[in-house]
Design a protein around this motif. Sequence first.
Motif, PDB file in Angstrom:
ATOM      1  N   UNK A   1      13.547  10.018  -2.821  1.00  0.00           N
ATOM      2  CA  UNK A   1      12.946  10.634  -3.913  1.00  0.00           C
ATOM      3  C   UNK A   1      13.366  11.802  -4.296  1.00  0.00           C
ATOM      4  N   UNK A   2      14.267  12.517  -3.561  1.00  0.00           N
ATOM      5  CA  UNK A   2      14.771  13.762  -3.679  1.00  0.00           C
ATOM      6  C   UNK A   2      15.758  13.555  -4.744  1.00  0.00           C
ATOM      7  N   UNK A   3      16.260  12.316  -4.961  1.00  0.00           N
ATOM      8  CA  UNK A   3      17.542  12.046  -5.780  1.00  0.00           C
ATOM      9  C   UNK A   3      16.968  11.872  -7.106  1.00  0.00           C
ATOM     10  N   UNK A   4      15.668  12.253  -7.381  1.00  0.00           N
ATOM     11  CA  UNK A   4      15.367  12.084  -8.836  1.00  0.00           C
ATOM     12  C   UNK A   4      15.767  13.230  -9.667  1.00  0.00           C
ATOM     13  N   UNK A   5      15.942  13.161 -10.964  1.00  0.00           N
ATOM     14  CA  UNK A   5      16.361  14.132 -11.812  1.00  0.00           C
ATOM     15  C   UNK A   5      15.525  15.482 -11.715  1.00  0.00           C
ATOM     16  N   UNK A   6      14.113  15.066 -12.006  1.00  0.00           N
ATOM     17  CA  UNK A   6      13.075  16.391 -12.105  1.00  0.00           C
ATOM     18  C   UNK A   6      12.134  16.181 -11.154  1.00  0.00           C
ATOM     19  N   UNK A   7      11.909  17.135 -10.313  1.00  0.00           N
ATOM     20  CA  UNK A   7      10.982  17.100  -8.820  1.00  0.00           C
ATOM     21  C   UNK A   7      10.093  18.436  -9.269  1.00  0.00           C
ATOM     22  N   UNK A   8       8.819  18.259  -9.098  1.00  0.00           N
ATOM     23  CA  UNK A   8       8.149  19.614  -9.196  1.00  0.00           C
ATOM     24  C   UNK A   8       8.263  20.349  -7.955  1.00  0.00           C
ATOM     25  N   UNK A   9       8.050  21.676  -8.078  1.00  0.00           N
ATOM     26  CA  UNK A   9       8.121  22.575  -6.870  1.00  0.00           C
ATOM     27  C   UNK A   9       7.200  21.766  -5.867  1.00  0.00           C
ATOM     28  N   UNK A  10       5.909  21.622  -6.161  1.00  0.00           N
ATOM     29  CA  UNK A  10       4.887  20.924  -5.180  1.00  0.00           C
ATOM     30  C   UNK A  10       5.303  19.877  -4.428  1.00  0.00           C
ATOM     31  N   UNK A  11       6.080  19.009  -5.166  1.00  0.00           N
ATOM     32  CA  UNK A  11       6.489  17.746  -4.549  1.00  0.00           C
ATOM     33  C   UNK A  11       7.433  18.188  -3.496  1.00  0.00           C
ATOM     34  N   UNK A  12       8.457  19.147  -3.894  1.00  0.00           N
ATOM     35  CA  UNK A  12       9.699  19.497  -2.767  1.00  0.00           C
ATOM     36  C   UNK A  12       8.946  20.085  -1.758  1.00  0.00           C
TER      37      UNK A  12
ATOM     38  N   UNK B   1      -2.409  -6.076   9.533  1.00  0.00           N
ATOM     39  CA  UNK B   1      -3.049  -7.198   8.752  1.00  0.00           C
ATOM     40  C   UNK B   1      -2.156  -7.851   7.452  1.00  0.00           C
ATOM     41  N   UNK B   2      -1.008  -8.041   7.911  1.00  0.00           N
ATOM     42  CA  UNK B   2      -0.094  -8.560   7.056  1.00  0.00           C
ATOM     43  C   UNK B   2       0.495  -7.849   5.880  1.00  0.00           C
ATOM     44  N   UNK B   3       0.138  -6.909   5.726  1.00  0.00           N
ATOM     45  CA  UNK B   3       0.433  -5.941   4.460  1.00  0.00           C
ATOM     46  C   UNK B   3       1.583  -5.175   4.674  1.00  0.00           C
ATOM     47  N   UNK B   4       2.156  -4.391   3.641  1.00  0.00           N
ATOM     48  CA  UNK B   4       3.443  -3.662   3.850  1.00  0.00           C
ATOM     49  C   UNK B   4       3.001  -2.158   3.108  1.00  0.00           C
ATOM     50  N   UNK B   5       3.710  -1.318   3.695  1.00  0.00           N
ATOM     51  CA  UNK B   5       3.479   0.119   3.268  1.00  0.00           C
ATOM     52  C   UNK B   5       4.856   0.548   2.523  1.00  0.00           C
ATOM     53  N   UNK B   6       4.807   1.124   1.302  1.00  0.00           N
ATOM     54  CA  UNK B   6       5.946   1.270   0.453  1.00  0.00           C
ATOM     55  C   UNK B   6       6.534   2.589   1.153  1.00  0.00           C
ATOM     56  N   UNK B   7       7.673   2.564   1.310  1.00  0.00           N
ATOM     57  CA  UNK B   7       8.412   3.635   1.765  1.00  0.00           C
ATOM     58  C   UNK B   7       9.396   4.228   0.599  1.00  0.00           C
ATOM     59  N   UNK B   8       9.735   3.478  -0.161  1.00  0.00           N
ATOM     60  CA  UNK B   8      10.500   4.087  -1.284  1.00  0.00           C
ATOM     61  C   UNK B   8      10.314   3.003  -2.600  1.00  0.00           C
TER      62      UNK B   8
ATOM     63  N   UNK C   1       0.702  -1.244   0.069  1.00  0.00           N
ATOM     64  CA  UNK C   1      -0.128   0.014   0.098  1.00  0.00           C
ATOM     65  C   UNK C   1       0.848   1.022   0.233  1.00  0.00           C
ATOM     66  N   UNK C   2       0.190   2.265  -0.465  1.00  0.00           N
ATOM     67  CA  UNK C   2       1.410   3.433  -0.657  1.00  0.00           C
ATOM     68  C   UNK C   2       1.532   4.076   0.580  1.00  0.00           C
ATOM     69  N   UNK C   3       2.427   5.046   0.635  1.00  0.00           N
ATOM     70  CA  UNK C   3       2.949   5.641   1.957  1.00  0.00           C
ATOM     71  C   UNK C   3       1.778   6.702   2.184  1.00  0.00           C
ATOM     72  N   UNK C   4       1.283   7.068   3.328  1.00  0.00           N
ATOM     73  CA  UNK C   4       0.167   8.090   3.680  1.00  0.00           C
ATOM     74  C   UNK C   4       0.704   9.556   3.098  1.00  0.00           C
ATOM     75  N   UNK C   5      -0.292  10.306   2.339  1.00  0.00           N
ATOM     76  CA  UNK C   5       0.282  11.748   1.870  1.00  0.00           C
ATOM     77  C   UNK C   5       1.657  11.573   1.292  1.00  0.00           C
ATOM     78  N   UNK C   6       1.647  10.802   0.288  1.00  0.00           N
ATOM     79  CA  UNK C   6       3.107  10.571  -0.423  1.00  0.00           C
ATOM     80  C   UNK C   6       3.033  11.825  -1.506  1.00  0.00           C
ATOM     81  N   UNK C   7       4.070  12.657  -1.151  1.00  0.00           N
ATOM     82  CA  UNK C   7       4.157  14.108  -1.826  1.00  0.00           C
ATOM     83  C   UNK C   7       4.507  13.985  -3.283  1.00  0.00           C
ATOM     84  N   UNK C   8       5.092  12.716  -3.534  1.00  0.00           N
ATOM     85  CA  UNK C   8       5.721  12.756  -5.161  1.00  0.00           C
ATOM     86  C   UNK C   8       4.694  11.889  -6.097  1.00  0.00           C
TER      87      UNK C   8
END
Length: 303
Positions: free
Chosen positions: A121-132, A78-85, A40-47
């Motif tokens: 995620x900050x290592x990515x080449x292109x990051x939107x201002x809202x993501x940062x 519930x035996x699930x996993x949260x994606x961190x990266x 499952x995705x990270x809560x409030x994942x900004x990217x």
Amino acid sequence: MKSSARKIQLASYDDLFKNDEERLADTQERIQMLSPEKLQPFPNHPFKVVDDDKMMDMVESIKEYGVLVPIIVRPVENGNYEIVSGHRRHHAAVLAGQEEVPAIVREMDEDAAVLVMVDSNLQRESILPSEKAFAYKMKLEAVERTLGRPNKNNVGQVVPNSFGKRTTEIIGEQTGESYKQIQRYIRLTHLIPDILEMVDNKNIAFNAAVEISYLSEKEQKLLHDNMDVNECSPSLSQAKRLKKYSQEGKLTEDVILAIMSEEKKSDLDKITFTSDTLRKYFPRSYTPARMQETIIKLLEAWQ
């Protein structure tokens, strides 16, 4: 005696006969193959995870070679996993029809997970201002909780037990940004979505957007309506005056209209010719560069 007896746990048959090396291996991080349905995705994942050309290229690569770099997850209920990266890799794997995804399972609390998620995620080449903006805000809050929150909830205050450094300074040292730039990015989180989208699309300048972030939500909506109708955006000077009138409680719809109707200095200094206007004066074989060169020579001769 009864209460302490309840805490006694008997080792399993297999655990009893494990050697020290095997027990150590059980505590180490290992790559596991996990079903995408358990992730499952990270809560409030900004990217943002977008189905663009790069995503389609990743999907084709995964179809051919599989997911080469494991994602990082942490166990949840519930035996699930949260994606961190690895949200993009996970999404591409789902699109590619993969039944399993390689993952490093790591025990982390929420703040540690936030720091890993943002930094990876900050290592990515292109990051939107809202993501940062939202990533830095999440990291700031995690760092403050980890080191000790300041007495007031004020971005940039000195944090206890951090050698007299501001939280924004700590983040700046880790990201290569100045602490003031970190503060500017975090200010963008106060923008309404429509204006923040304009920042991402480069329809409004970054520094002007920072000034606008101090306007109330109602004032920002009035400003956005004006920008939308007149197809314009405020200069830094105009944005500062909008902020000043807002802080004085005088920023009405009429004031916004008056400020935004002003002719910008950059517009006064700009002279624009369309190619259709100039083309009739030149042979068809002339390129735009040659046309410009000829115009400059004629102006020099005229002068």
